[in-house]
Design an enzyme around this catalytic site. Structure first.
Site, PDB file in Angstrom:
ATOM      1  N   SER A  90       0.848  -1.185   0.000  1.00 40.93           N
ATOM      2  CA  SER A  90       0.000   0.000   0.000  1.00 40.93           C
ATOM      3  C   SER A  90       0.888   1.241   0.000  1.00 40.93           C
ATOM      4  O   SER A  90       1.866   1.301   0.750  1.00 40.93           O
ATOM      5  CB  SER A  90      -0.907   0.006   1.228  1.00 40.93           C
ATOM      6  OG  SER A  90      -1.784   1.109   1.202  1.00 40.93           O
ATOM      7  N   HIS A  94       2.892  12.195  -0.725  1.00 38.60           N
ATOM      8  CA  HIS A  94       2.516  13.602  -0.636  1.00 38.60           C
ATOM      9  C   HIS A  94       3.725  14.468  -0.993  1.00 38.60           C
ATOM     10  O   HIS A  94       4.695  14.520  -0.237  1.00 38.60           O
ATOM     11  CB  HIS A  94       2.040  13.941   0.775  1.00 38.60           C
ATOM     12  CG  HIS A  94       0.732  13.326   1.139  1.00 38.60           C
ATOM     13  ND1 HIS A  94      -0.472  13.818   0.673  1.00 38.60           N
ATOM     14  CD2 HIS A  94       0.436  12.253   1.919  1.00 38.60           C
ATOM     15  CE1 HIS A  94      -1.460  13.073   1.164  1.00 38.60           C
ATOM     16  NE2 HIS A  94      -0.937  12.120   1.911  1.00 38.60           N
ATOM     17  N   HIS A 104      -1.857   7.313  -4.919  1.00 36.13           N
ATOM     18  CA  HIS A 104      -2.137   6.174  -4.040  1.00 36.13           C
ATOM     19  C   HIS A 104      -2.152   4.904  -4.876  1.00 36.13           C
ATOM     20  O   HIS A 104      -2.634   4.894  -6.009  1.00 36.13           O
ATOM     21  CB  HIS A 104      -3.504   6.351  -3.367  1.00 36.13           C
ATOM     22  CG  HIS A 104      -4.106   5.085  -2.842  1.00 36.13           C
ATOM     23  ND1 HIS A 104      -5.119   4.412  -3.501  1.00 36.13           N
ATOM     24  CD2 HIS A 104      -3.821   4.343  -1.741  1.00 36.13           C
ATOM     25  CE1 HIS A 104      -5.445   3.333  -2.811  1.00 36.13           C
ATOM     26  NE2 HIS A 104      -4.669   3.258  -1.745  1.00 36.13           N
ATOM     27  N   ARG A 108      -3.225  -6.250  -3.451  1.00 32.69           N
ATOM     28  CA  ARG A 108      -3.386  -7.126  -2.298  1.00 32.69           C
ATOM     29  C   ARG A 108      -3.957  -8.487  -2.691  1.00 32.69           C
ATOM     30  O   ARG A 108      -4.614  -8.630  -3.730  1.00 32.69           O
ATOM     31  CB  ARG A 108      -4.288  -6.470  -1.256  1.00 32.69           C
ATOM     32  CG  ARG A 108      -5.664  -6.107  -1.791  1.00 32.69           C
ATOM     33  CD  ARG A 108      -6.426  -5.207  -0.823  1.00 32.69           C
ATOM     34  NE  ARG A 108      -7.727  -4.828  -1.364  1.00 32.69           N
ATOM     35  CZ  ARG A 108      -7.927  -3.781  -2.154  1.00 32.69           C
ATOM     36  NH1 ARG A 108      -6.917  -3.006  -2.494  1.00 32.69           N
ATOM     37  NH2 ARG A 108      -9.138  -3.498  -2.612  1.00 32.69           N
ATOM     38  N   HIS A 169     -20.355  13.615   1.094  1.00 31.62           N
ATOM     39  CA  HIS A 169     -20.620  14.818   1.899  1.00 31.62           C
ATOM     40  C   HIS A 169     -20.103  16.084   1.215  1.00 31.62           C
ATOM     41  O   HIS A 169     -20.529  17.188   1.553  1.00 31.62           O
ATOM     42  CB  HIS A 169     -20.033  14.676   3.308  1.00 31.62           C
ATOM     43  CG  HIS A 169     -18.534  14.733   3.370  1.00 31.62           C
ATOM     44  ND1 HIS A 169     -17.739  13.668   3.021  1.00 31.62           N
ATOM     45  CD2 HIS A 169     -17.689  15.730   3.742  1.00 31.62           C
ATOM     46  CE1 HIS A 169     -16.465  14.002   3.185  1.00 31.62           C
ATOM     47  NE2 HIS A 169     -16.407  15.253   3.616  1.00 31.62           N
TER      48      HIS A 169
END
Length: 293
Positions: A90, A94, A104, A108, A169
């Site tokens: 993983s 930044h 990113h 897996r 949101h």
């Protein structure tokens, strides 16, 4: 194919990516933190900090096993007591310069003692300020990887990424997406070759974007906008990301899980992106379903 062969490959992938990214950065190296899990297995967390290009970059490898956690039993709808094994790599990076994007990746493998197994993963890009021609190039690279295996993969996994990396949101995507896939079964060797191809595409793709943008000058307004965009990245990871929430809820290793968070971010009350024209243009492109190619 034995699970240890898959784990050994992921371990080697971590080595290759760390070496390539550190060479491109040219100012710092990855520091390794080995850890063990009481229930079984462990991993190697590697973090590069304060490099020439990268402010903070993490590349984690893990191979863990043991009894299935009650939350995993519920989510997988398992009706019997089983053991699990999970391994993967993983990555979150930044950069210092707001013109270099956040990236990113996760690849897996998961199996149960019942014999059931699956793969998952993907790569997605979160530019602080979207550069359309670079977004196009990024998606072209992922499409080329997918097309080597199945022409249906890119459109399917691109849509999956748009849907997954979305903050309801905020009614906006985290970035420009990429590809995302999970619970992929089928012939193990064939699926593993695809997952390997995705993993091996990461370093060349991101090194190119680092070199392309790292020397670009930036203003204070662009730096402040980077912090706002990082704040939105944090929101997604803590509020919506299944892997983050699941890891914290199942006694995962906190430091490795929260490695994805930037060293500095900002939140401004009632932030209006119109104060920064390039920022407004970026927010206008944080939509699902954009055909970047």
């Amino acid at each position: 194919m034995d699970k240890q062969i898959i784990a050994a490959y992921f371990q080697g992938l971590q080595d290759t990516i760390c070496a390539g990214i550190a060479a491109t950065d040219g100012g710092a190296s990855f520091k390794e933190d080995k850890w063990t899990r009481a229930e079984g297995g462990g991993g190697r967390s590697r973090v590069l900090a304060k490099g020439n290009i990268l402010e903070k970059a993490g590349v984690n490898f893990s191979a863990v096993e043991g009894p299935l956690h009650p939350k995993m039993v519920t989510s997988l709808n398992v009706t019997e007591e089983v053991e699990f094994f999970a391994t993967g790599v993983s990555i979150v990076m930044h950069p210092e310069n707001p013109w270099v994007p956040i990236i990113h990746m996760n690849v897996r493998y998961f199996e149960l003692s019942t014999g059931e197994f699956w793969f998952g993963g993907g790569i997605d890009l979160t530019p602080h300020i979207i550069i359309p021609e670079q977004a196009k190039w990024f998606h072209e690279q992922l499409k080329a990887v997918c097309d080597r295996f199945d022409a249906s993969y890119y459109p399917k996994y691109k849509t999956w990424a748009d849907d997954y990396f979305y903050s309801p949101h905020r009614e906006e995507t985290r970035g420009i997406g990429g590809i995302f896939f999970d619970y992929i079964k089928g012939d193990k060797a064939t699926v593993f070759e695809f997952v390997k191809a995705v993993g091996e595409s990461f370093e060349p793709i991101y090194s190119h974007l680092m070199r392309l943008n790292a020397s670009r000058s930036f203003t204070q307004a662009e730096k402040e906008f980077q912090y706002i965009r990082r704040g939105r990245y944090v929101e997604f990871n803590l509020v919506h990301d299944r892997g983050t929430k699941f890891g914290l809820e199942t006694n995962g290793r906190t430091e490795s899980i929260l490695m994805s968070l930037p060293p500095m971010a900002a939140w401004e009350y009632m932030y209006d992106p119109q104060v920064f024209p390039e920022g407004q243009a970026t927010f206008d492109l944080l939509k699902k379903g954009i055909n970047w190619i």
